[in-house]
Scaffold this active site. Sequence first.
Site, short mmCIF file in Angstrom:
data_model
loop_
_atom_site.label_atom_id
_atom_site.label_comp_id
_atom_site.label_asym_id
_atom_site.label_seq_id
_atom_site.Cartn_x
_atom_site.Cartn_y
_atom_site.Cartn_z
N HIS A 180 1.43 0.89 -1.86
CA HIS A 180 0.42 -0.17 -1.65
C HIS A 180 -0.96 0.48 -1.69
O HIS A 180 -1.37 1.15 -0.74
CB HIS A 180 0.64 -0.85 -0.29
CG HIS A 180 -0.30 -1.99 -0.02
ND1 HIS A 180 0.14 -3.20 0.45
CD2 HIS A 180 -1.64 -2.10 -0.16
CE1 HIS A 180 -0.89 -4.01 0.60
NE2 HIS A 180 -1.99 -3.36 0.24
N HIS A 218 -5.23 0.10 -3.15
CA HIS A 218 -6.35 -0.61 -3.79
C HIS A 218 -7.22 0.42 -4.51
O HIS A 218 -7.80 1.28 -3.86
CB HIS A 218 -7.20 -1.34 -2.74
CG HIS A 218 -6.43 -2.38 -2.00
ND1 HIS A 218 -6.37 -3.70 -2.40
CD2 HIS A 218 -5.63 -2.29 -0.90
CE1 HIS A 218 -5.60 -4.39 -1.57
NE2 HIS A 218 -5.13 -3.56 -0.65
N LYS A 247 2.44 -10.16 -6.04
CA LYS A 247 1.83 -10.12 -4.72
C LYS A 247 1.51 -11.53 -4.23
O LYS A 247 0.85 -12.29 -4.93
CB LYS A 247 0.55 -9.28 -4.78
CG LYS A 247 -0.15 -9.09 -3.45
CD LYS A 247 0.69 -8.27 -2.49
CE LYS A 247 0.14 -8.32 -1.07
NZ LYS A 247 -0.94 -7.38 -0.84
N HIS A 258 1.44 -10.31 1.78
CA HIS A 258 0.47 -10.08 2.85
C HIS A 258 0.89 -11.03 3.97
O HIS A 258 0.67 -12.23 3.88
CB HIS A 258 -0.96 -10.36 2.40
CG HIS A 258 -1.95 -10.14 3.51
ND1 HIS A 258 -2.75 -9.03 3.59
CD2 HIS A 258 -2.19 -10.87 4.63
CE1 HIS A 258 -3.46 -9.09 4.72
NE2 HIS A 258 -3.15 -10.19 5.36
N HIS A 282 2.25 -3.58 4.80
CA HIS A 282 1.44 -3.13 5.95
C HIS A 282 1.80 -3.83 7.26
O HIS A 282 0.98 -4.53 7.84
CB HIS A 282 -0.06 -3.27 5.66
CG HIS A 282 -0.51 -4.59 5.08
ND1 HIS A 282 -0.17 -5.79 5.61
CD2 HIS A 282 -1.31 -4.87 4.02
CE1 HIS A 282 -0.73 -6.76 4.90
NE2 HIS A 282 -1.42 -6.20 3.93
N ASP A 322 -2.31 1.33 1.78
CA ASP A 322 -3.31 0.26 1.83
C ASP A 322 -4.72 0.84 1.86
O ASP A 322 -5.64 0.24 2.42
CB ASP A 322 -3.08 -0.67 3.03
CG ASP A 322 -3.76 -2.02 2.85
OD1 ASP A 322 -4.24 -2.30 1.73
OD2 ASP A 322 -3.85 -2.77 3.83
N1 OTD Z 1 -6.57 -5.03 4.02
N2 OTD Z 1 -8.63 -4.64 3.09
C1 OTD Z 1 -8.19 -4.95 1.84
C2 OTD Z 1 -6.92 -5.29 1.63
C3 OTD Z 1 -5.99 -5.04 2.71
O1 OTD Z 1 -4.57 -6.78 3.34
C4 OTD Z 1 -4.74 -5.81 2.62
O2 OTD Z 1 -3.90 -5.43 1.79
C5 OTD Z 1 -9.14 -4.88 0.75
O3 OTD Z 1 -10.28 -4.52 1.03
O4 OTD Z 1 -8.76 -5.14 -0.41
C6 OTD Z 1 -7.82 -4.71 4.17
O5 OTD Z 1 -8.27 -4.52 5.31
ZN ZN Z 2 -3.81 -3.98 0.76
ZN ZN Z 3 -2.66 -7.28 2.67
#
Ligand code: OTD
Ligand code: ZN
Ligand code: ZN
Length: 347
Positions: free
Chosen positions: A14, A16, A99, A136, A174, A246
């Site tokens: 996971h 970003h 997702k 999520h 997460h 994450d």
């Molecule tokens: N959580 N920030 C972000 C995504 C995740 O939920 C998530 O996967 C982001 O900035 O893309 C966060 O706190």
């Molecule tokens: Zn995330």
């Molecule tokens: Zn998330």
Amino acid sequence: MTNSLTLRRPDDWHLHLRDGEMLAAVAAYSGHFGRAIIMPNLVPPVVTGAQAAAYRDRILAALPPEVTLRPLMTIYLTETTDPADLIAAHRDGIISAVKLYPAGATTNSASGVRDFDKVRPVLEAMAEAGIPLCTHGEVTDPAVDIFDREAVFIDKVLDPIRRATPGLRVVMEHITTSDGVDYVSANQNIGATITTHHLVINRNHILVGGIKPHYYCLPVAKRESHRLALRRAATSGDQRFFLGTDSAPHPDRAKESACGCAGCFTAPNTMSILAQVFEEDGALDRLEGFTSLNGPAFYGLPANEDMIRLVKRDTPATYPTHIPAGDETVTVFDPGFPLYWHVEDPA
Ligand code: OTD
Ligand code: ZN
Ligand code: ZN
């Protein structure tokens, strides 16, 4: 005392990586990982197979030649997703998962799902084709307290979806609560990612002694008993739990603000932190399962062939506190303790 450890190369289930200047700034920091599941919450989000392929190519172009990270792409599920496009993208090896964001749950999730009945045909097609659904797991009902949103999601959304679509493989992304740990532990066809930061911080880290925006992420860190439940799950050896960092970089300007955005940037120091955490819990022998074996097993992929080495030294490993990203800076997650485990790559 163990002071060196050789592991199969870890994967990040996971991640970003963003786009443009931010992608260029952060991509190489995930270079110890063999593969990473890439989250599709760009602006606008990645909603078709063609967009996923184009994003994969931008990621590959942003990686320095010595970095072998393989991006595993995802598509962002919307109420108008075409099942045929998903199935084709999976069949052609463009995507590894889909997702699900409840609309409004986290950064750039406005196009997510409001009415779960509308995506039922897509979920059925995914179950049939064996495409995993990454979730999520938070409801967005304003009446639900932010600290309860994961537990309510399990009862109101996740469990009904799984009952209505038997055979659908789901990853609870997460997880942050003992409710998440218990639900995954009690079921089959389900896995859960656990982040590095949720093994380290609880909600006091965010709020005691002043607001610490760099510890704010979603789902928000919960009370200490939940953090301890996550530590037990991660170090248990149970194959259903695996690493998804994450890691979610934002410019410092956007985090250090009256309305700071959510996300912790943990890519650079994740493996050093995890070695420390597993050592503290007397579970160094289970680190490889969590970072390198359980995730591939869930996704039906082989573990990586090559290895990395972790070495514990007397002097702490140093990581930048900030990295530059275009005209901005991004703060690297501070675990609050020195990191004696150094990553040696190649092993
Ligand atoms: N959580 N920030 C972000 C995504 C995740 O939920 C998530 O996967 C982001 O900035 O893309 C966060 O706190
Ligand atoms: Zn995330
Ligand atoms: Zn998330």
